[in-house]
Design an enzyme around this catalytic site. Sequence first.
Site, mmCIF file in Angstrom:
data_model
loop_
_atom_site.group_PDB
_atom_site.id
_atom_site.type_symbol
_atom_site.label_atom_id
_atom_site.label_comp_id
_atom_site.label_asym_id
_atom_site.label_seq_id
_atom_site.Cartn_x
_atom_site.Cartn_y
_atom_site.Cartn_z
ATOM 1 N N LYS A 145 -5.885 55.784 -0.423
ATOM 2 C CA LYS A 145 -5.338 56.517 -1.470
ATOM 3 C C LYS A 145 -4.297 57.428 -1.451
ATOM 4 C CE LYS A 145 -9.567 57.638 -4.402
ATOM 5 N NZ LYS A 145 -10.486 58.664 -4.938
ATOM 6 N N TRP B 274 -9.901 66.428 -0.668
ATOM 7 C CA TRP B 274 -9.124 65.863 -1.854
ATOM 8 C C TRP B 274 -9.659 64.826 -2.441
ATOM 9 C CZ3 TRP B 274 -8.011 67.107 3.253
ATOM 10 C CH2 TRP B 274 -7.201 68.338 3.470
ATOM 11 N N ASP B 275 -10.761 64.440 -2.137
ATOM 12 C CA ASP B 275 -11.332 63.142 -2.863
ATOM 13 C C ASP B 275 -10.559 62.028 -2.355
ATOM 14 O OD1 ASP B 275 -12.894 61.540 -4.492
ATOM 15 O OD2 ASP B 275 -11.956 61.768 -6.252
ATOM 16 N N MET B 276 -10.393 61.882 -1.132
ATOM 17 C CA MET B 276 -9.366 60.659 -0.827
ATOM 18 C C MET B 276 -10.354 59.637 -0.143
ATOM 19 S SD MET B 276 -6.400 61.051 -1.539
ATOM 20 C CE MET B 276 -5.329 62.161 -2.140
#
Length: 779
Positions: A488, A459-461
């Site tokens: 995030k 999730w691009d966290m």
Amino acid sequence: MAIVITSILFIIFGLALGAGGLWLVTLGGSVFYLFAGLMFLLTAGLLLMRKAVALWVYAVLVVVALAWAIWEVGFDWWQLGPRGGLIILFGIWLLTPWIRRPLGFRSPTGTYYGANPWPLAIPVIAAIIVALYSMTTDPHDLAGDLPIQTVATTPAFGGNVPDGEWHQYGRTPYGQRYSPLDQITVQNVSSLKEAWRYQTGDVKRPDDVGETTYQVTPLKVGDTLYLCTPHNWAIALDARNGQQKWKYDANSGMNPDRQHQTCRGVTYYSDEAIPAGQPCKERVYLPTSDARLIALDATNGQICTGFAEQGVLHLQTGMQYNPAGYYYSTSPPVAVAGKIIIGGAVNDNYSTKEQSGVIRAYDINSGALIWNWDSGNPDQTTPLPEGQHYTTNSPNSWSVFSVDDQLGMVYIPLGNQVPDQLGMNRSADVEKFSSSVVALDINTGQLRWVQQFVHHDLWDMDVPAQPVLLDLTKQDGSVVPALVAPTKQGDIYVLDRRTGQPIIPFKEIPAPDGAIPEDHTAPTQPISDLTFSPEPLQEKDMWGVSLFDQLACRIDFHRLKYEGRYTPPSLQGTIVYPGNFGTFNWGSVAVDPERQVMFGMPTYLAFTSRLVPAADIPPRGQDEKGSEQGLNRDDGAPYGVFMGPFLGPLQIPCQAPPWGYVAGVDLRTGRIAYMHKNGTVHDMTPLPLPFKVGVPGIGGPMVTKGGVAFLGAAVDNYLRAYDVTNGRQLWEARLPAGGQATPMTYTTDDNKQYIVMVAGGHGSVGTKPGDYVIAYTLP
């Protein structure tokens, strides 16, 4: 004529609501919109037949709409308004003589009476009363106070920074964004006035990438401010009046493949071995968007040729693949123990053959490589031999590091391996270090500990924020060297920075499955006991300025895949919430190490992501520009990804406000004391409306011993001051451009305290670009 026109409008509205409502019902959503559409059509038919019962039918719609709205969202004005606004306006129109008179009757005595208004007027008046009442309530507000007593009488600030100066991005190596200055207080902050204004001359260009942003926090050393600009100019200003002392242009050029065009700050260093007055005793190190690190003389901006190759260190060295524009440093490196330690940003989701996320330490004087730590090959920290290369696409650190030189550790927030949404073929080391904080030995680069905050991140966290260090006094009186890591996903992790073990507990909770066949998900994910993670979205949380765009968002909500936090990416499209901007981002949080409280700006904005098979991705166009929104190609991967904020037809968020808050936390107890909506829609709408709905923001806060927090960041162009104790706004100043940077403060030799804010806008959130550096002080 009014009857006919009204009937036509009702028919149009009825057909639109009915058709959309039927679609929503088939998706398992609310039946109200279908019901409302049918009631509009029935009312229209009765109006055309001049039947007074039309008002009774419409009254039923008003009553049902009011009951349904309160049942769904209570007395939340910003949710009630879109549900009932048009319905009530039409109800008021139906009560006018132009509608009621044609629906009336003639008495036996010959007197003509309009249709009885009261069956409709009573529910309309009731709805208006509910609306007025809801405007006086704020169901999203959490009121409370942080403790005011001083816990640490001799707090550790980190480093040896004079009270009136600001030597590093977060003021000191601890990254607290805390100043011990107390001239500006809760009592007098409302008197702040602009003292001076400087324009850099570096403005956004027509050929800039969309993510061109101005995020710099200036440094203040002696009587000089040092800063950088988005196109990598380094500038020195007189701290007393903002007059330019020198300017250096790195000539980093333009490249449409860069995902970001920004500079968050420079690094200051003074070499004690060089006699005073000699060239390059004091230096400023400038990171550039073409992957260089340049050493400048802090007194005049001249290149220090003794560093690296004639003053320039080339960061592409050791990369197996080196596509131009894919790798650069957006954040200032840290200077410690004779070393300068630097990471680098890697374009998200561009290719499977990008640069490494290696962290490197160089001799701060010569530029010689001392050690390298590559999360894809973590055990080999001695300088890489000639002919070898760092791990392609290994997790990178694009944010700011913190340092504890007493413990001998540098603390690094790590991102994910790109492509972010595709987790197949990741190595065991990548799986271990992605989306974590790692502590490395300052002298050797060897791993001391790692704590991961997202497993198998799809999730691009990234861990986006500089970790904040403080010595935390626990409830039993013991003092623990602590690290505060905002994430995030909204969790705040408070760890023992010696070991990485939790001080405030966190646990593992079950996570959704259902990844694409080639991939998998982690069965559990961590969550901290101290969290700002929002409740999962529901259909009732969908929003719009009217019934129609709200209906469209409800339909999209059911069409997209969503099972709460960590719903995996999909071909049908997935809601990512918290979204890619994160609840917290690079702006981090501010911590008062004396009171041991935290001030932050949690933001809530859902995103969507949709995997696109490689065969369906169009050929690369000549006019493409770097962006994290829209189509991310993932060249070489089986899928690209189309991503962006979850927006409705009018390009406003599909999720209901508030989208942004200010919040206070007692770090000793882990208690969230308050959360208040932050920011207005002044710059989000065609009209400068002052409505305080709580808007998104990206940037960071600063706090002072005077008990005041300063924060820009929100997508309305203001710098604001808040009472740290209760979070209430005390002052605001209109900015000439977006304030997506973190403010700082200092004193001059006449003991005047200044607050400095950079206002230059942010391409990702669409705020007004500019090139302003503005200082405020008390009269």
